[in-house]
Design a protein around this motif. Structure first.
Motif, PDB file in Angstrom:
ATOM      1  N   LYS A 141       0.811  -1.222   0.000  1.00  0.00           N
ATOM      2  CA  LYS A 141       0.000   0.000   0.000  1.00  0.00           C
ATOM      3  C   LYS A 141       0.839   1.265   0.000  1.00  0.00           C
ATOM      4  CE  LYS A 141      -0.435   0.388   5.027  1.00  0.00           C
ATOM      5  NZ  LYS A 141      -1.365   0.571   6.166  1.00  0.00           N
ATOM      6  N   ASP A 142       2.103   1.167   0.456  1.00  0.00           N
ATOM      7  CA  ASP A 142       2.993   2.325   0.476  1.00  0.00           C
ATOM      8  C   ASP A 142       4.433   1.841   0.465  1.00  0.00           C
ATOM      9  OD1 ASP A 142       3.643   1.620   3.177  1.00  0.00           O
ATOM     10  OD2 ASP A 142       1.924   2.779   3.877  1.00  0.00           O
ATOM     11  N   VAL A 143       5.355   2.768   0.304  1.00  0.00           N
ATOM     12  CA  VAL A 143       6.766   2.415   0.172  1.00  0.00           C
ATOM     13  C   VAL A 143       7.304   1.776   1.450  1.00  0.00           C
ATOM     14  CG1 VAL A 143       9.096   3.334  -0.165  1.00  0.00           C
ATOM     15  CG2 VAL A 143       7.209   4.151  -1.597  1.00  0.00           C
ATOM     16  N   ALA A 144       6.965   2.321   2.606  1.00  0.00           N
ATOM     17  CA  ALA A 144       7.507   1.809   3.870  1.00  0.00           C
ATOM     18  C   ALA A 144       7.136   0.345   4.084  1.00  0.00           C
ATOM     19  CB  ALA A 144       7.016   2.662   5.032  1.00  0.00           C
ATOM     20  N   LEU A 176       8.241  -1.790  -6.480  1.00  0.00           N
ATOM     21  CA  LEU A 176       8.284  -0.759  -5.439  1.00  0.00           C
ATOM     22  C   LEU A 176       8.507   0.624  -6.049  1.00  0.00           C
ATOM     23  CD1 LEU A 176       8.234  -0.394  -2.306  1.00  0.00           C
ATOM     24  CD2 LEU A 176      10.733  -0.404  -2.417  1.00  0.00           C
ATOM     25  N   GLN A 177       9.268   0.702  -7.138  1.00  0.00           N
ATOM     26  CA  GLN A 177       9.475   1.983  -7.804  1.00  0.00           C
ATOM     27  C   GLN A 177       8.150   2.567  -8.317  1.00  0.00           C
ATOM     28  OE1 GLN A 177      12.684   1.997 -10.730  1.00  0.00           O
ATOM     29  NE2 GLN A 177      13.666   0.296  -9.662  1.00  0.00           N
ATOM     30  N   ASP A 178       7.247   1.678  -8.759  1.00  0.00           N
ATOM     31  CA  ASP A 178       5.948   2.134  -9.247  1.00  0.00           C
ATOM     32  C   ASP A 178       5.114   2.726  -8.109  1.00  0.00           C
ATOM     33  OD1 ASP A 178       6.919   0.905 -11.550  1.00  0.00           O
ATOM     34  OD2 ASP A 178       5.774  -0.928 -11.214  1.00  0.00           O
ATOM     35  N   VAL A 179       5.147   2.054  -6.954  1.00  0.00           N
ATOM     36  CA  VAL A 179       4.433   2.561  -5.781  1.00  0.00           C
ATOM     37  C   VAL A 179       5.034   3.892  -5.336  1.00  0.00           C
ATOM     38  CG1 VAL A 179       3.879   2.125  -3.355  1.00  0.00           C
ATOM     39  CG2 VAL A 179       3.730   0.264  -5.018  1.00  0.00           C
ATOM     40  N   ALA A 180       6.360   3.982  -5.382  1.00  0.00           N
ATOM     41  CA  ALA A 180       7.032   5.219  -4.966  1.00  0.00           C
ATOM     42  C   ALA A 180       6.610   6.393  -5.846  1.00  0.00           C
ATOM     43  CB  ALA A 180       8.543   5.029  -5.021  1.00  0.00           C
ATOM     44  N   PHE A 181       6.484   6.157  -7.135  1.00  0.00           N
ATOM     45  CA  PHE A 181       6.067   7.221  -8.057  1.00  0.00           C
ATOM     46  C   PHE A 181       4.683   7.733  -7.682  1.00  0.00           C
ATOM     47  CE2 PHE A 181       6.843   9.102 -12.305  1.00  0.00           C
ATOM     48  CZ  PHE A 181       5.608   9.695 -12.503  1.00  0.00           C
ATOM     49  N   ILE A 182       3.731   6.796  -7.480  1.00  0.00           N
ATOM     50  CA  ILE A 182       2.374   7.201  -7.119  1.00  0.00           C
ATOM     51  C   ILE A 182       2.363   7.904  -5.767  1.00  0.00           C
ATOM     52  CG2 ILE A 182       0.044   6.388  -6.605  1.00  0.00           C
ATOM     53  CD1 ILE A 182       0.806   6.230  -9.568  1.00  0.00           C
ATOM     54  N   GLN A 183       3.088   7.375  -4.800  1.00  0.00           N
ATOM     55  CA  GLN A 183       3.126   7.986  -3.469  1.00  0.00           C
ATOM     56  C   GLN A 183       3.694   9.400  -3.548  1.00  0.00           C
ATOM     57  OE1 GLN A 183       4.334   5.510  -0.117  1.00  0.00           O
ATOM     58  NE2 GLN A 183       5.653   7.152   0.640  1.00  0.00           N
ATOM     59  N   ALA A 184       4.754   9.574  -4.322  1.00  0.00           N
ATOM     60  CA  ALA A 184       5.336  10.910  -4.476  1.00  0.00           C
ATOM     61  C   ALA A 184       4.346  11.856  -5.157  1.00  0.00           C
ATOM     62  CB  ALA A 184       6.631  10.827  -5.278  1.00  0.00           C
ATOM     63  N   GLY A 185       3.629  11.363  -6.160  1.00  0.00           N
ATOM     64  CA  GLY A 185       2.641  12.186  -6.829  1.00  0.00           C
ATOM     65  C   GLY A 185       1.522  12.627  -5.905  1.00  0.00           C
ATOM     66  N   LEU A 186       1.169  11.768  -4.958  1.00  0.00           N
ATOM     67  CA  LEU A 186       0.101  12.079  -4.010  1.00  0.00           C
ATOM     68  C   LEU A 186       0.538  13.068  -2.938  1.00  0.00           C
ATOM     69  CD1 LEU A 186      -1.278   8.450  -3.475  1.00  0.00           C
ATOM     70  CD2 LEU A 186      -2.431  10.298  -4.714  1.00  0.00           C
ATOM     71  N   THR A 187       1.809  13.069  -2.609  1.00  0.00           N
ATOM     72  CA  THR A 187       2.281  13.842  -1.452  1.00  0.00           C
ATOM     73  C   THR A 187       3.132  15.052  -1.809  1.00  0.00           C
ATOM     74  OG1 THR A 187       4.214  12.388  -1.229  1.00  0.00           O
ATOM     75  CG2 THR A 187       2.241  11.793   0.029  1.00  0.00           C
ATOM     76  N   SER A 188       3.563  15.180  -3.065  1.00  0.00           N
ATOM     77  CA  SER A 188       4.483  16.252  -3.445  1.00  0.00           C
ATOM     78  C   SER A 188       3.917  17.642  -3.195  1.00  0.00           C
ATOM     79  CB  SER A 188       4.849  16.116  -4.921  1.00  0.00           C
ATOM     80  OG  SER A 188       5.443  17.290  -5.413  1.00  0.00           O
ATOM     81  N   ASN A 189       2.713  17.899  -3.669  1.00  0.00           N
ATOM     82  CA  ASN A 189       2.098  19.234  -3.590  1.00  0.00           C
ATOM     83  C   ASN A 189       3.050  20.308  -4.124  1.00  0.00           C
ATOM     84  OD1 ASN A 189      -0.122  20.891  -3.020  1.00  0.00           O
ATOM     85  ND2 ASN A 189       0.706  21.474  -1.021  1.00  0.00           N
TER      86      ASN A 189
END
Length: 376
Positions: free
Chosen positions: A116-119, A352-365
């Motif tokens: 569900k997330d990178v961690a 995991l790189q794919d999840v990281a991309f989405i997570q970064a897109g969600l949190t970057s602002n």
């Protein structure tokens, strides 16, 4: 060599509509479906009946479910004739099931995303690498876009230099999700307990396709996310600018909140990668084979023609059509890896790189996020 005994853990739409046909395509000489597990007897029995029909089996695969003391998941995993399992369960359910299956000595092909997330993904990967990888257990993530022949063909064209050095790229996915959609009307999607909703569940596909084709890994992302349809919470749209480690850069547009079907149909969805000597695009197409529409990917490769002085004198165009085959391919590659022939696709760290991309897109602002650091 005897076929590999496998079980499917999960009985939802994708297990029925994608994994059963994949098992049929790979063939009974390679894999034998021995069992189905689900939380309820009804759902497990339903997929077992579907499997008997789709795979033309003499009898149904054995049924396992939580309420059966002698036919639950532990009992399935204790069977020595089941060498590997395909995990097709909700995103937040999968990690604990993966751990249980690894502890039981089973090889695993688990549906994307890896977590569900990178961690939580990193934690699971580190456990696998420290405790089970050295024992010879194979764990692959079923990211079918990575295994699609169309994206692989595009990756080869870039590697062979047909468009020169990659300089920029863009990916656009504009989807219209109706509340009556079969993909929406599953409880774990309707009320998601994970970041991003459909963006995580479906968006990782596009990122995996880019990761497969681009010659360099993603390095930095800056973007914005929003929610535009309340019932697609927590987010339904990401717009991001990304730079790769080799200096190339691109724009990624992902949304599941198109206001009408026409906005999606006329969006020119797909991926385009531009190089110093040409460009290529990959788009989903349907080709009529007799009376049967066949889904696939069309790769268009355009290469600049230049004379001896470097002057542009035209261009050449190559069309490569590949029928959709990602799910059968990922199963074949998984079975090959169990047998000792590993082509390197489907690794958990890649997913995991794919999840990281989405997570970064969600949190970057709008703030740049170092994707390399995020997955390390």
């Amino acid at each position: 060599m005897a076929p590999t005994g496998i079980a499917i853990l999960g009985s939802g739409i994708f297990a029925k509509e994608a994994h059963l046909p994949a098992i049929a395509a790979v063939g009974s000489s390679v894999v034998t479906l021995k069992a189905i597990y689900s939380r309820s007897e009804k759902s497990a029995a339903g997929l077992a009946a579907d499997a008997q029909s789709a795979l033309k089996l003499d009898s149904k695969p054995d049924v396992y479910y939580d309420a059966a003391p002698n036919a639950n998941l532990d009992a399935l995993l204790a069977r020595p004739d089941i060498v590997a399992v395909i995990v097709v369960l909700p995103i937040t359910t999968q990690p604990d099931i993966i751990r249980k299956a690894l502890a039981a000595g089973k090889h695993i092909l688990s549906e994307k995303p890896v977590a569900k997330d990178v961690a939580s993904g990193l934690k699971l990967i580190e456990e696998y690498e420290k405790q089970y990888k050295a024992k010879g257990l194979i764990w692959r993530v079923a990211e079918n876009f990575e295994a699609e022949s169309g994206y692989q063909a595009a990756a080869r064209a870039i590697k062979e230099g047909k468009i020169g050095k990659v300089i920029f790229y863009n990916a656009r996915v504009v989807n219209y999700i109706d509340q009556s959609s079969k993909w929406y009307n599953t409880p774990w999607r309707t009320i998601p307990d994970y970041q991003g909703g459909f963006l995580l569940d479906g968006g990782v596909h596009t990122i995996a396709a880019l990761r497969t084709m681009l010659p360099s890994s993603f390095k930095t992302l800056s973007g914005f996310a929003s929610l535009n349809k309340d019932w697609l919470a927590p987010h339904d749209t990401i717009n991001a600018v990304v730079q790769s480690a080799d200096g190339s850069h691109g724009i990624v547009e992902l949304t599941f909140a198109a206001p009408t079907t026409s906005r999606s149909e006329r969006a020119f969805n797909g991926i385009t990668i531009t190089g110093t000597d040409g460009w290529l695009s990959v788009n989903q197409v349907k080709v009529i084979d007799g009376s049967r529409p066949v889904g696939g990917l069309r790769v268009t490769v355009v290469t600049a023609k230049r004379d001896k002085d470097g002057k542009d004198i035209g261009e050449t165009e190559e069309i490569i059509d590949k029928e959709t085959d990602g799910v059968p391919n990922e199963l074949r590659y998984f079975i090959d890896a169990i047998g000792g022939s590993d082509n390197g696709l489907g690794t958990a760290r890649g997913a995991l790189q794919d999840v990281a991309f989405i997570q970064a897109g969600l949190t970057s602002n709008g703030t740049p996020i170092n994707l390399e650091k995020l997955v390390s």
